[in-house]
Motif scaffolding. Structure first.
Motif, PDB file in Angstrom:
ATOM      1  N   THR A   1     -72.449 -12.138  31.404  1.00  0.00           N
ATOM      2  CA  THR A   1     -72.608 -13.565  31.119  1.00  0.00           C
ATOM      3  C   THR A   1     -73.213 -14.268  32.338  1.00  0.00           C
ATOM      4  OG1 THR A   1     -70.313 -13.961  31.807  1.00  0.00           O
ATOM      5  CG2 THR A   1     -70.721 -13.688  29.451  1.00  0.00           C
ATOM      6  N   GLU A   2     -73.935 -15.347  32.067  1.00  0.00           N
ATOM      7  CA  GLU A   2     -74.539 -16.157  33.114  1.00  0.00           C
ATOM      8  C   GLU A   2     -73.942 -17.563  33.072  1.00  0.00           C
ATOM      9  OE1 GLU A   2     -79.052 -14.291  32.486  1.00  0.00           O
ATOM     10  OE2 GLU A   2     -78.693 -16.455  32.391  1.00  0.00           O
ATOM     11  N   TYR A   3     -73.711 -18.148  34.239  1.00  0.00           N
ATOM     12  CA  TYR A   3     -73.223 -19.521  34.326  1.00  0.00           C
ATOM     13  C   TYR A   3     -74.165 -20.314  35.237  1.00  0.00           C
ATOM     14  CZ  TYR A   3     -69.072 -17.652  32.124  1.00  0.00           C
ATOM     15  OH  TYR A   3     -68.207 -17.036  31.242  1.00  0.00           O
ATOM     16  N   HIS A   4     -74.806 -21.334  34.674  1.00  0.00           N
ATOM     17  CA  HIS A   4     -75.829 -22.103  35.371  1.00  0.00           C
ATOM     18  C   HIS A   4     -75.338 -23.514  35.669  1.00  0.00           C
ATOM     19  CE1 HIS A   4     -79.312 -19.339  34.382  1.00  0.00           C
ATOM     20  NE2 HIS A   4     -78.390 -18.912  33.525  1.00  0.00           N
ATOM     21  N   ARG A   5     -75.605 -23.956  36.883  1.00  0.00           N
ATOM     22  CA  ARG A   5     -75.311 -25.337  37.280  1.00  0.00           C
ATOM     23  C   ARG A   5     -76.533 -25.866  38.023  1.00  0.00           C
ATOM     24  NH1 ARG A   5     -70.787 -28.639  38.273  1.00  0.00           N
ATOM     25  NH2 ARG A   5     -71.113 -30.166  39.935  1.00  0.00           N
ATOM     26  N   VAL A   6     -77.163 -26.901  37.460  1.00  0.00           N
ATOM     27  CA  VAL A   6     -78.383 -27.455  38.034  1.00  0.00           C
ATOM     28  C   VAL A   6     -78.130 -28.894  38.466  1.00  0.00           C
ATOM     29  CG1 VAL A   6     -80.859 -27.814  37.715  1.00  0.00           C
ATOM     30  CG2 VAL A   6     -79.682 -26.044  36.370  1.00  0.00           C
ATOM     31  N   GLU A   7     -78.283 -29.153  39.764  1.00  0.00           N
ATOM     32  CA  GLU A   7     -78.190 -30.512  40.289  1.00  0.00           C
ATOM     33  C   GLU A   7     -79.603 -31.068  40.398  1.00  0.00           C
ATOM     34  OE1 GLU A   7     -75.404 -32.013  40.878  1.00  0.00           O
ATOM     35  OE2 GLU A   7     -73.926 -30.381  40.992  1.00  0.00           O
ATOM     36  N   GLY A   8     -79.780 -32.323  40.006  1.00  0.00           N
ATOM     37  CA  GLY A   8     -81.115 -32.892  40.066  1.00  0.00           C
ATOM     38  C   GLY A   8     -81.092 -34.401  40.131  1.00  0.00           C
ATOM     39  N   GLU A   9     -82.237 -34.988  39.826  1.00  0.00           N
ATOM     40  CA  GLU A   9     -82.369 -36.436  39.835  1.00  0.00           C
ATOM     41  C   GLU A   9     -83.187 -36.879  38.631  1.00  0.00           C
ATOM     42  OE1 GLU A   9     -84.314 -37.194  43.525  1.00  0.00           O
ATOM     43  OE2 GLU A   9     -86.297 -36.638  42.772  1.00  0.00           O
ATOM     44  N   CYS A  10     -83.039 -38.125  38.270  1.00  0.00           N
ATOM     45  CA  CYS A  10     -83.815 -38.708  37.178  1.00  0.00           C
ATOM     46  C   CYS A  10     -84.961 -39.519  37.773  1.00  0.00           C
ATOM     47  CB  CYS A  10     -82.940 -39.606  36.308  1.00  0.00           C
ATOM     48  SG  CYS A  10     -81.672 -38.714  35.387  1.00  0.00           S
ATOM     49  N   THR A  11     -86.177 -39.175  37.398  1.00  0.00           N
ATOM     50  CA  THR A  11     -87.364 -39.881  37.860  1.00  0.00           C
ATOM     51  C   THR A  11     -88.163 -40.337  36.656  1.00  0.00           C
ATOM     52  OG1 THR A  11     -87.454 -38.509  39.862  1.00  0.00           O
ATOM     53  CG2 THR A  11     -89.452 -39.715  39.268  1.00  0.00           C
ATOM     54  N   GLN A  12     -88.306 -41.647  36.517  1.00  0.00           N
ATOM     55  CA  GLN A  12     -89.007 -42.218  35.368  1.00  0.00           C
ATOM     56  C   GLN A  12     -88.445 -41.691  34.045  1.00  0.00           C
ATOM     57  OE1 GLN A  12     -91.112 -44.677  35.825  1.00  0.00           O
ATOM     58  NE2 GLN A  12     -91.034 -44.472  38.052  1.00  0.00           N
ATOM     59  N   GLY A  13     -87.121 -41.562  33.996  1.00  0.00           N
ATOM     60  CA  GLY A  13     -86.457 -41.155  32.764  1.00  0.00           C
ATOM     61  C   GLY A  13     -86.455 -39.671  32.489  1.00  0.00           C
ATOM     62  N   LYS A  14     -87.007 -38.848  33.424  1.00  0.00           N
ATOM     63  CA  LYS A  14     -87.073 -37.404  33.222  1.00  0.00           C
ATOM     64  C   LYS A  14     -86.277 -36.686  34.302  1.00  0.00           C
ATOM     65  CE  LYS A  14     -90.268 -33.511  32.926  1.00  0.00           C
ATOM     66  NZ  LYS A  14     -91.677 -33.058  33.097  1.00  0.00           N
ATOM     67  N   PHE A  15     -85.584 -35.614  33.909  1.00  0.00           N
ATOM     68  CA  PHE A  15     -84.761 -34.854  34.840  1.00  0.00           C
ATOM     69  C   PHE A  15     -85.633 -33.949  35.702  1.00  0.00           C
ATOM     70  CE2 PHE A  15     -81.991 -31.127  35.785  1.00  0.00           C
ATOM     71  CZ  PHE A  15     -81.021 -31.787  36.523  1.00  0.00           C
ATOM     72  N   ARG A  16     -85.438 -34.015  37.014  1.00  0.00           N
ATOM     73  CA  ARG A  16     -86.124 -33.131  37.943  1.00  0.00           C
ATOM     74  C   ARG A  16     -85.086 -32.272  38.649  1.00  0.00           C
ATOM     75  NH1 ARG A  16     -87.831 -31.915  42.984  1.00  0.00           N
ATOM     76  NH2 ARG A  16     -90.060 -31.441  43.278  1.00  0.00           N
ATOM     77  N   PRO A  17     -85.119 -30.937  38.461  1.00  0.00           N
ATOM     78  CA  PRO A  17     -84.139 -30.071  39.106  1.00  0.00           C
ATOM     79  C   PRO A  17     -84.365 -30.006  40.613  1.00  0.00           C
ATOM     80  CG  PRO A  17     -85.828 -28.740  38.067  1.00  0.00           C
ATOM     81  CD  PRO A  17     -86.105 -30.174  37.676  1.00  0.00           C
TER      82      PRO A  17
ATOM     83  N   TYR B   1     -79.939 -40.504  40.781  1.00  0.00           N
ATOM     84  CA  TYR B   1     -79.324 -39.191  40.716  1.00  0.00           C
ATOM     85  C   TYR B   1     -78.922 -38.884  39.280  1.00  0.00           C
ATOM     86  CZ  TYR B   1     -79.299 -39.288  45.761  1.00  0.00           C
ATOM     87  OH  TYR B   1     -79.702 -39.348  47.068  1.00  0.00           O
ATOM     88  N   GLY B   2     -79.351 -37.707  38.779  1.00  0.00           N
ATOM     89  CA  GLY B   2     -79.063 -37.323  37.404  1.00  0.00           C
ATOM     90  C   GLY B   2     -77.762 -36.555  37.322  1.00  0.00           C
ATOM     91  N   LYS B   3     -77.092 -36.685  36.221  1.00  0.00           N
ATOM     92  CA  LYS B   3     -75.867 -35.932  36.001  1.00  0.00           C
ATOM     93  C   LYS B   3     -76.196 -34.452  35.961  1.00  0.00           C
ATOM     94  CE  LYS B   3     -71.760 -36.223  33.093  1.00  0.00           C
ATOM     95  NZ  LYS B   3     -71.168 -36.872  31.900  1.00  0.00           N
ATOM     96  N   THR B   4     -75.280 -33.633  36.381  1.00  0.00           N
ATOM     97  CA  THR B   4     -75.493 -32.198  36.453  1.00  0.00           C
ATOM     98  C   THR B   4     -75.780 -31.592  35.078  1.00  0.00           C
ATOM     99  OG1 THR B   4     -73.970 -32.123  38.321  1.00  0.00           O
ATOM    100  CG2 THR B   4     -74.461 -30.039  37.239  1.00  0.00           C
ATOM    101  N   PHE B   5     -76.735 -30.679  35.050  1.00  0.00           N
ATOM    102  CA  PHE B   5     -77.102 -29.940  33.854  1.00  0.00           C
ATOM    103  C   PHE B   5     -76.406 -28.578  33.938  1.00  0.00           C
ATOM    104  CE2 PHE B   5     -80.893 -27.681  31.618  1.00  0.00           C
ATOM    105  CZ  PHE B   5     -80.228 -27.710  30.405  1.00  0.00           C
ATOM    106  N   GLU B   6     -75.520 -28.292  32.972  1.00  0.00           N
ATOM    107  CA  GLU B   6     -74.753 -27.051  32.995  1.00  0.00           C
ATOM    108  C   GLU B   6     -74.893 -26.306  31.669  1.00  0.00           C
ATOM    109  OE1 GLU B   6     -70.842 -27.512  35.577  1.00  0.00           O
ATOM    110  OE2 GLU B   6     -71.077 -29.210  34.209  1.00  0.00           O
ATOM    111  N   PHE B   7     -75.116 -24.996  31.758  1.00  0.00           N
ATOM    112  CA  PHE B   7     -75.205 -24.177  30.557  1.00  0.00           C
ATOM    113  C   PHE B   7     -74.827 -22.746  30.903  1.00  0.00           C
ATOM    114  CE2 PHE B   7     -79.300 -24.415  32.624  1.00  0.00           C
ATOM    115  CZ  PHE B   7     -79.835 -23.148  32.557  1.00  0.00           C
ATOM    116  N   SER B   8     -74.539 -21.959  29.878  1.00  0.00           N
ATOM    117  CA  SER B   8     -74.150 -20.557  30.081  1.00  0.00           C
ATOM    118  C   SER B   8     -74.872 -19.691  29.067  1.00  0.00           C
ATOM    119  CB  SER B   8     -72.636 -20.393  29.942  1.00  0.00           C
ATOM    120  OG  SER B   8     -72.212 -20.763  28.643  1.00  0.00           O
ATOM    121  N   GLY B   9     -74.973 -18.406  29.387  1.00  0.00           N
ATOM    122  CA  GLY B   9     -75.649 -17.476  28.498  1.00  0.00           C
ATOM    123  C   GLY B   9     -74.877 -16.175  28.369  1.00  0.00           C
ATOM    124  N   GLU B  10     -74.945 -15.596  27.190  1.00  0.00           N
ATOM    125  CA  GLU B  10     -74.310 -14.305  26.927  1.00  0.00           C
ATOM    126  C   GLU B  10     -75.406 -13.286  26.626  1.00  0.00           C
ATOM    127  OE1 GLU B  10     -70.379 -13.363  24.530  1.00  0.00           O
ATOM    128  OE2 GLU B  10     -72.093 -13.393  23.143  1.00  0.00           O
TER     129      GLU B  10
END
Length: 247
Positions: A41-57, A21-30
């Motif tokens: 403004t936009e507020y993004h929260r992406v939950e995902g997983e780590c597969t072979q070292g790469k984040f998959r949303p 399980y990958g740590k949550t990816f969070e970002f915002s935009g103006e």
């Protein structure tokens, strides 16, 4: 004791498959209009997983808010369990009584249900064809083709026009923009010469870790019932996942 053994086994299986399980990816935009005024403004929260070292949303939520306000005026939920390029979409703009749902009732069909600002309901069944990309799947398409774009190559794909019920030919191509200072800058353009006269390109910027820094072009947020905002959205990352965004 039995529960501890089960937990240990689960961890061993995850390690064996290279998935965690990958740590949550969070970002915002103006988003700013052509006059420089902040539109929303936009507020993004992406939950995902780590597969072979790469984040998959897997699950992505976006809240849209007026400047300096906590209450959201629109929201979007994307679910990437099917594919990073073809999420299920649930998008709502209550102030215009608009709702958009995109789902996949079969392997080769995109189903679109759109409640329009005029109060009509429209439904489309769109056959999947070629390299089809839906909604924010374009962001993952850039990351999947990171090396190719960095080396100057273009990437063709088909993008869903949900309110038209059709897939259109587009391409990603490296393209520097004077209003951006990003590690990688790309443009999204129609492949059809006719559409190029009708549709302005969208410009994207990314930092060296593969996070979106800029979006310049037509947005999905309505200015009025008949037109959407044209904006330059600048993004800032609040939290990176524990694995890499790009290959």
């Amino acid at each position: 004791m039995k529960m501890m053994r089960k937990s240990a086994l689960a961890l061993l299986l995850l390690a064996a498959t290279g998935t965690c399980y990958g740590k949550t990816f969070e970002f915002s935009g103006e988003a700013r209009g052509t006059n420089g005024k902040v539109l929303y403004t936009e507020y993004h929260r992406v939950e995902g997983e780590c597969t072979q070292g790469k984040f998959r949303p897997l699950d992505h939520r976006v809240d849209y808010r007026q400047p300096e306000q906590d209450d959201r005026f629109a929201d979007k939920v994307l679910r990437y369990q099917r594919s990073p390029l073809q999420p299920e979409v649930d998008f709502n703009q209550p102030r215009f009584d608009e709702a958009l749902r995109i789902s996949y009732p079969g392997e080769d069909i995109i189903e679109v249900d759109w409640q329009t600002p005029a109060g009509e309901t429209r439904a489309f069944n769109v056959p999947l064809a070629g390299r089809a990309v839906v909604d924010a799947g374009f962001d993952n398409l850039v990351r999947q083709n990171w090396s190719a774009l960095q080396s100057g190559r273009s990437v063709e794909f088909r993008f869903l026009g949900p309110t038209r019920g059709e897939l259109y030919g587009f391409m990603l191509e490296p393209n520097d923009h004077p209003d951006m200072e990003a590690h990688l800058e790309v443009a999204i353009r129609p492949t059809s010469m006719l559409l190029r006269f009708l549709v302005d390109p969208i410009q994207l910027g990314y930092n060296d870790r593969g996070a979106l820094t800029d979006y310049l072009g037509l947005t999905n947020i309505r200015k009025n019932p008949d037109a959407n905002y044209l904006a330059h959205i600048r993004y800032q990352v609040a939290n990176y996942p524990e694995c890499e965004l790009t290959p």
